[in-house]
Design a protein around this motif. Sequence first.
Motif: not given
Lengths: 322, 322
Positions: A240-249
């Motif tokens: 598949g693919s990956f939905q990427s974003y910059s977040g947190s623990l």
Amino acid sequence: MSIFIARILIVAASVTHASASCAYGTHLSPRAEGAPIEVKTFGYTGAIGPLNWAALDGGSANVLCATGKNQSPINMVDGVFKTLTAADVKLQINDMPEGTEFENLGTTVEVVSKGGTLEVGGKTYDFKQFHFHLPSEHLDNGTSLAMEMHMVFQTPEKDIAVIGVFVDLDNGVAASAPRADSHLSAIVQLPPSSLATAAGTSSALLETVFSQVAKIASPGSVVETKPLVMSELVNILLAGSFQSYSGSLTTPPCSEGVMWLVSTQKLKIQTATFKKVRSVIGFNARYLQNTPGFNNLLAVGAQSAVAAKAAAAVPAAPAVKI
Amino acid sequence: MSIFIARILIVAASVTHASASCAYGTHLSPRAEGAPIEVKTFGYTGAIGPLNWAALDGGSANVLCATGKNQSPINMVDGVFKTLTAADVKLQINDMPEGTEFENLGTTVEVVSKGGTLEVGGKTYDFKQFHFHLPSEHLDNGTSLAMEMHMVFQTPEKDIAVIGVFVDLDNGVAASAPRADSHLSAIVQLPPSSLATAAGTSSALLETVFSQVAKIASPGSVVETKPLVMSELVNILLAGSFQSYSGSLTTPPCSEGVMWLVSTQKLKIQTATFKKVRSVIGFNARYLQNTPGFNNLLAVGAQSAVAAKAAAAVPAAPAVKI
């Protein structure tokens, strides 16, 4: 009774001693094999729950839980993520033919890694552990899934990347038909190829791991897993693919700058397996956070409350009837 | 795509027009049959989500969502509720042989009542409607269930009582064995006696209602149900007891003084049915509130944030690495 009720009892007298300074407390670093398991001092209900995590260490270690503007989990909708294909990612995870430790941290159940790497965005992260949330923490385009698996990776410089994998329920009647009388051991022995291709099939990896979840019902307990064929998981993810974003623990200290890679591939488990896991985890999902870059919802909510109170003025707001 | 994503698009330009003044907007009063369905203007994600409900009407109508000290849902643990037995409650619900309306309010799917009464604590409440949350809003002693049904009752004086019923997943393999090839219609025709006694059996009422959920996938849509045998449900509920506490509506305006009766009896549905409902509802559970009588968690959280920020002072809190 879930582990969290037990935890509240354990924590009741010691909540002021909660420490958020250790990397282990973040679910990032697996403990050394054989070392005691540190049961967490945060929780998911009442005063030790997510809305009050910032207060739990008595200092500022968890301040981002209440003030951060790039917090997780979020609703995974178009516009908040960019898509990375399998070609953008190099993922290798060591098989664990001798098994590994599966432990109850009080706040989740976690499987300790025996090595592996994720290469993405010019960095190489080491595979540390994977653990579970129930129900899912992220929403899949507005939908809550039964569970979510978090595979945690870290660079030597302590940069963090997490692969999030939604865990869905096997359809039961339909999916179980061809193996209505099979035992778990038979499912575990399914060849990897059938897993990667059969959409309705339970994940052999998850069924193997969770076959022992009842043995770690108590916070602080640990069991050795049966052999884990991690290449099966890698093959599924890279299909598949990956939905990427910059977040947190999603747990204290809610540190930001975490690279999230939410897989478009879902793993499935049998409903009976899900219920066994649920009897141990109970509930451990942080509430949904604001869209990345927008104000922390605790700040937004506090402001709303002040404004509404001012508008209410006298007479007081209706309390009983509407 | 869930209805909530669709709702965000619908609401985006009109959120300031949200009205919380109508009783219908509280899920309490079913609309007159044939009247248009009013799609709700609150939601479960981001700025229209539960942490910001107090701000949605631009006034003070929803202030209790952010300030109330007896808010719902909560964790149903010993000490927060008192037990009422079937002898303490008189419950009668009209069967609906001609069916009734099943509608999508944008925030839930709701079945309109054709009459019934609940007598408890010296008051007589009229049965108005029942609707669903996914996953469960209350926790069952620390455990999150697949769904929760809310049966809403109201006196002529507008006092409110709600019976909450946890909806659990049928075990699939085990429970489906004797009816592996049966169709939904066969399940619906199970006699009431088998429902009340067979622990692993799906609820005929829920399977009947949800057999048409795909027809109300869009907010504002409505369908006529097949005949509903409500006495089956009454029998199941009265075979158990009720965990009672004084809480609130779990939706704006979060009015308090609501008498909650959380049933110790659970209804079951098939996993396949659950997934059909999930594809329409997506996610609609308010986050867990504080123990009744304790401060609203938004006020607690805001205070924590202020204290943690003060403690952080200079230098700024670590943002990326831990």
